[in-house]
Design a protein around this motif. Structure first.
Motif, PDB file in Angstrom:
ATOM      1  N   THR A 133       0.830  -1.205   0.000  1.00  0.00           N
ATOM      2  CA  THR A 133       0.000   0.000   0.000  1.00  0.00           C
ATOM      3  C   THR A 133       0.870   1.263   0.000  1.00  0.00           C
ATOM      4  O   THR A 133       0.629   2.194  -0.777  1.00  0.00           O
ATOM      5  N   LEU A 134       1.871   1.292   0.872  1.00  0.00           N
ATOM      6  CA  LEU A 134       2.762   2.454   0.933  1.00  0.00           C
ATOM      7  C   LEU A 134       3.526   2.642  -0.368  1.00  0.00           C
ATOM      8  O   LEU A 134       3.687   3.773  -0.846  1.00  0.00           O
ATOM      9  N   VAL A 135       3.988   1.560  -0.977  1.00  0.00           N
ATOM     10  CA  VAL A 135       4.706   1.654  -2.255  1.00  0.00           C
ATOM     11  C   VAL A 135       3.777   2.177  -3.347  1.00  0.00           C
ATOM     12  O   VAL A 135       4.212   2.934  -4.222  1.00  0.00           O
ATOM     13  N   GLY A 136       2.509   1.817  -3.283  1.00  0.00           N
ATOM     14  CA  GLY A 136       1.541   2.361  -4.241  1.00  0.00           C
ATOM     15  C   GLY A 136       1.443   3.873  -4.126  1.00  0.00           C
ATOM     16  O   GLY A 136       1.403   4.585  -5.142  1.00  0.00           O
ATOM     17  N   LEU A 137       1.427   4.381  -2.889  1.00  0.00           N
ATOM     18  CA  LEU A 137       1.407   5.832  -2.681  1.00  0.00           C
ATOM     19  C   LEU A 137       2.699   6.471  -3.169  1.00  0.00           C
ATOM     20  O   LEU A 137       2.682   7.547  -3.785  1.00  0.00           O
ATOM     21  N   GLU A 187      -0.632   1.976  15.032  1.00  0.00           N
ATOM     22  CA  GLU A 187      -0.947   0.800  14.213  1.00  0.00           C
ATOM     23  C   GLU A 187      -1.293   1.125  12.759  1.00  0.00           C
ATOM     24  O   GLU A 187      -1.693   0.257  11.999  1.00  0.00           O
ATOM     25  N   THR A 188      -1.115   2.386  12.361  1.00  0.00           N
ATOM     26  CA  THR A 188      -1.332   2.774  10.968  1.00  0.00           C
ATOM     27  C   THR A 188       0.017   2.870  10.275  1.00  0.00           C
ATOM     28  O   THR A 188       0.917   3.559  10.769  1.00  0.00           O
ATOM     29  N   PRO A 189       0.177   2.195   9.135  1.00  0.00           N
ATOM     30  CA  PRO A 189       1.455   2.292   8.417  1.00  0.00           C
ATOM     31  C   PRO A 189       1.632   3.683   7.822  1.00  0.00           C
ATOM     32  O   PRO A 189       0.766   4.164   7.094  1.00  0.00           O
ATOM     33  N   VAL A 190       2.757   4.344   8.175  1.00  0.00           N
ATOM     34  CA  VAL A 190       2.972   5.721   7.727  1.00  0.00           C
ATOM     35  C   VAL A 190       4.261   5.902   6.929  1.00  0.00           C
ATOM     36  O   VAL A 190       4.490   6.960   6.353  1.00  0.00           O
ATOM     37  N   GLY A 191       5.105   4.879   6.886  1.00  0.00           N
ATOM     38  CA  GLY A 191       6.356   4.998   6.147  1.00  0.00           C
ATOM     39  C   GLY A 191       6.995   3.652   5.941  1.00  0.00           C
ATOM     40  O   GLY A 191       6.648   2.669   6.616  1.00  0.00           O
ATOM     41  N   CYS A 192       7.933   3.605   4.989  1.00  0.00           N
ATOM     42  CA  CYS A 192       8.604   2.343   4.700  1.00  0.00           C
ATOM     43  C   CYS A 192       9.954   2.598   4.034  1.00  0.00           C
ATOM     44  O   CYS A 192      10.254   3.698   3.593  1.00  0.00           O
ATOM     45  N   GLY A 193      10.713   1.545   3.975  1.00  0.00           N
ATOM     46  CA  GLY A 193      11.985   1.529   3.274  1.00  0.00           C
ATOM     47  C   GLY A 193      12.428   0.085   3.169  1.00  0.00           C
ATOM     48  O   GLY A 193      11.902  -0.786   3.877  1.00  0.00           O
ATOM     49  N   ALA A 194      13.383  -0.178   2.303  1.00  0.00           N
ATOM     50  CA  ALA A 194      13.846  -1.545   2.104  1.00  0.00           C
ATOM     51  C   ALA A 194      15.321  -1.537   1.719  1.00  0.00           C
ATOM     52  O   ALA A 194      15.861  -0.521   1.302  1.00  0.00           O
TER      53      ALA A 194
END
Length: 153
Positions: free
Chosen positions: A18-22, A57-64
């Protein structure tokens, strides 16, 4: 602001997708006609190391990260939702990715970002990354800014 929780997971995470879609929607605007070129290098199906930041509990950011060489990992798919930017979440994510890279016995992180992403460049510089010559598919790509950071063990 309540505490940010970080979760190590992989690219099968629905929250990550979902975050990657944004992120991809945002990059399509920033990159314009060049978006399709960059999208080719941003597939997530083989990424095994993903960090997701949660606020209540809401996903607000990501990285890999993904292996680039025997000594280096490449930082990929860094994103923080608009409503949560400038609160240190990106720094927390990058720090956790670097710790994970060390856990996996890598000595360096590399990354590519775009010249039209000054906030990303500022985040990476603040985190100790230095601009390097463009590598791999980004050689001779004028919009690309490549950076690297040696990790402490």
């Amino acid at each position: 602001m309540n505490e940010i929780a970080l979760l190590r997971t992989d690219s099968n995470s629905a929250d990550f997708k979902t975050l990657v879609g944004l992120l991809d929607k945002e990059l399509a605007i920033i990159d314009g006609n060049e978006h399709e070129f960059y999208a080719h290098f941003n597939k997530i199906d083989t990424i095994k190391e993903v960090v997701i930041a949660y606020h209540n509990e809401t996903p607000v950011g990501c990285g890999a990260i993904k292996p680039f060489s025997r000594k280096a990992v490449e930082v990929k798919r860094m994103f923080v939702h608009d409503n949560f930017r400038n609160q240190g979440i990106g720094s927390k994510i990058i720090n956790e990715l670097e710790n994970w890279a060390l856990d996996l016995e890598f000595a360096e992180c590399i990354l590519e970002t775009g010249k039209r992403q000054p906030d990303a460049i500022a985040l990476y510089k603040k985190s100790g990354y230095q601009i390097i010559s463009n590598y791999g598919p980004y050689i001779n790509v004028s919009n690309s800014v490549c950076m690297a950071k040696r990790l402490k063990s």
